[in-house]
Design a protein around this motif. Structure first.
Motif, PDB file in Angstrom:
ATOM      1  N   UNK A 267      37.338  37.446  45.374  1.00 41.05           N
ATOM      2  CA  UNK A 267      38.409  38.237  45.406  1.00 41.05           C
ATOM      3  C   UNK A 267      39.320  37.762  44.151  1.00 41.05           C
ATOM      4  N   UNK A 268      39.861  38.773  43.321  1.00 40.25           N
ATOM      5  CA  UNK A 268      40.572  38.419  42.249  1.00 40.25           C
ATOM      6  C   UNK A 268      41.896  37.836  42.500  1.00 40.25           C
ATOM      7  N   UNK A 269      42.567  38.342  43.784  1.00 41.65           N
ATOM      8  CA  UNK A 269      43.829  37.448  43.987  1.00 41.65           C
ATOM      9  C   UNK A 269      43.583  36.171  44.348  1.00 41.65           C
ATOM     10  N   UNK A 270      42.284  35.869  45.049  1.00 42.74           N
ATOM     11  CA  UNK A 270      42.224  34.301  45.217  1.00 42.74           C
ATOM     12  C   UNK A 270      41.734  33.573  43.970  1.00 42.74           C
ATOM     13  N   UNK A 271      41.044  34.083  43.250  1.00 40.52           N
ATOM     14  CA  UNK A 271      41.161  33.624  41.798  1.00 40.52           C
ATOM     15  C   UNK A 271      42.187  33.218  40.949  1.00 40.52           C
ATOM     16  N   UNK A 272      43.040  34.312  41.100  1.00 38.13           N
ATOM     17  CA  UNK A 272      44.386  34.117  40.307  1.00 38.13           C
ATOM     18  C   UNK A 272      45.225  33.131  41.094  1.00 38.13           C
ATOM     19  N   UNK A 273      45.209  32.979  42.398  1.00 39.76           N
ATOM     20  CA  UNK A 273      45.780  31.810  43.062  1.00 39.76           C
ATOM     21  C   UNK A 273      45.563  30.358  42.816  1.00 39.76           C
ATOM     22  N   UNK A 274      43.923  30.468  42.783  1.00 38.69           N
ATOM     23  CA  UNK A 274      43.431  28.973  42.410  1.00 38.69           C
ATOM     24  C   UNK A 274      43.695  28.632  41.301  1.00 38.69           C
TER      25      UNK A 274
END
Length: 305
Positions: A267-274
Motif C-alpha cells: 500500500x502506498x500510504x503505508x510505504x510513505x508512513x514507514x
C-alpha cells in the motif's frame, strides 16, 4: 565515484546478435561505453559493430577479463544465461529480460545471492554512471545526456521510464547524478532499494538519494527499517506513486508485475508512513523533488550551466 559501474567495468553482452541487443549496443557505444565482447551460442567468430562474438561466456572472460554482464535474451534462456555468467565468476549482472518464468527467476536469484552476485533486474532498463560515460542496458536510449548528467545525487526507481524522468528532475534542480538505477518492476528482483542504499552510503560523492516508488512489494518498508537501524544517513527523498490504487479491488495489477496490493503489503500510504517514520522526506507531488533537493543538499555540486 559511483556505485556498481565505473571505468574499470569490462562488459560482455549475452544475446548480442539479437535485434534488441543490436540497438542497445549501438546506443551504448555511441555514449562512450566500451563493450569488450558478446556471447551468442553458435555465433562465435562473428563481429557485431566491431565487437567480437563468442560461443560461451568462459571464452569471453578468458580473453577479455570480463567482470560484468548485460543479458538481453528471450525469457526461456535467461536462467541459463545468468547461471553461465555466475559460473564464470562475474559479480555484476544486469538482466533486461521481462516475463521470465517465475520458477526460473526464483532459481537465478537464489544462486546469485548464494554466490554474492549483484543482479539488477530482471525487467530493468539498467543503470548509468554519467561521469564515466558508462551505462548498462537501454537506459537513456540514444540520447542519455538529455536526462543524465554528472553530479552528487543517486537515483533508484522501480520504473524504467521514471529513472530517466527522476534524473531529469534532478537536472532541473541544478544537480546531477552519481548513478541512476532502474531496479525493475517485477516482484522478484535481485538488488533492492535497501541494497543500493548501503552502497550509496559508502559512496563519498553521493550526497543524497532520490527514489521513485510504486505500489506493491515491501521494498520501501525494508529500506525504512534499514534507515532506522542506521544503515543510511544521507538525505533520502522519495515519491511513492499510485495512491489511488488503494481504492481499487485488492489484487489488481497496475502496470508492472510487482505493482500489486495484497492486504497491507504494497500500500502506498503505508510505504510513505514507514519512510517518513524512518526520517525520509516523502513528497506528495512529484515536482516537489526539485525544491526539496535545493533545500536539503548543502551546496550546488554538479550544477548545470
Amino acid at each position: 565515484m559511483a556505485i556498481l559501474i565505473d571505468q574499470d567495468t569490462r562488459l560482455v553482452v549475452q544475446g548480442i546478435t539479437g535485434r534488441e541487443a543490436s540497438m542497445v549496443v549501438s546506443h551504448t557505444l555511441a555514449y562512450g561505453t566500451k563493450i569488450y565482447a558478446g556471447v551468442t551460442p553458435g555465433k562465435g567468430g562473428q563481429f557485431v559493430q566491431g565487437i567480437p562474438v563468442y560461443d560461451t561466456v568462459a571464452e569471453a572472460v578468458q580473453k577479455h577479463q570480463i567482470n560484468a554482464s548485460l543479458i538481453i535474451v528471450p525469457p526461456g534462456f535467461a536462467l541459463d544465461a545468468v547461471l553461465e555468467s555466475i559460473q564464470q565468476g562475474i559479480k555484476l549482472i544486469v538482466v533486461t529480460t521481462e516475463n521470465i518464468p517465475q520458477h526460473d527467476a526464483v532459481k537465478l536469484l537464489h544462486v546469485a545471492r548464494k554466490e554474492g552476485v549483484n543482479i539488477i533486474g530482471p525487467n530493468t532498463v539498467g543503470m548509468i554512471n554519467p561521469k564515466d560515460r558508462m551505462k548498462m542496458g537501454s537506459i537513456g536510449g540514444d540520447r542519455p545526456d538529455r536526462c543524465f548528467v554528472p553530479g552528487n545525487v543517486g537515483v533508484i526507481s522501480r520504473s524504467g521510464g521514471m529513472t530517466a524522468e527522476t534524473s531529469w528532475m534532478i537536472k532541473r534542480a541544478g544537480f546531477g547524478v552519481t548513478t541512476s538505477i532502474g531496479i525493475g518492476g517485477d516482484s522478484l528482483i535481485g538488488t533492492t532499494i535497501k541494497d543500493l542504499l548501503a552502497l550509496f552510503e559508502k559512496d563519498e560523492e553521493t550526497e543524497a538519494v532520490v527514489t521513485f516508488s510504486e505500489p506493491g512489494t515491501s521494498f520501501e518498508e525494508d529500506a525504512a527499517e534499514f534507515m532506522k537501524a542506521g544503515g543510511f544517513s544521507k538525505p533520502f527523498i522519495s515519491f511513492v506513486s499510485g495512491k489511488f490504487t488503494e481504492s481499487l479491488p485488492e489484487g489488481t495489477v497496475f502496470g508492472h508485475a510487482g505493482a500489486m496490493i495484497s492486504g497491507n503489503v504494497g500500500r502506498p500510504s503505508l510505504k510513505m508512513k514507514a519512510l517518513r517514520d524512518a526520517g525520509a522526506i516523502v513528497v506528495e507531488q512529484y515536482d516537489d523533488i526539485i525544491d526539496v533537493l535545493k533545500t536539503v543538499v548543502g551546496r550546488k555540486v554538479g550544477e548545470i550551466k
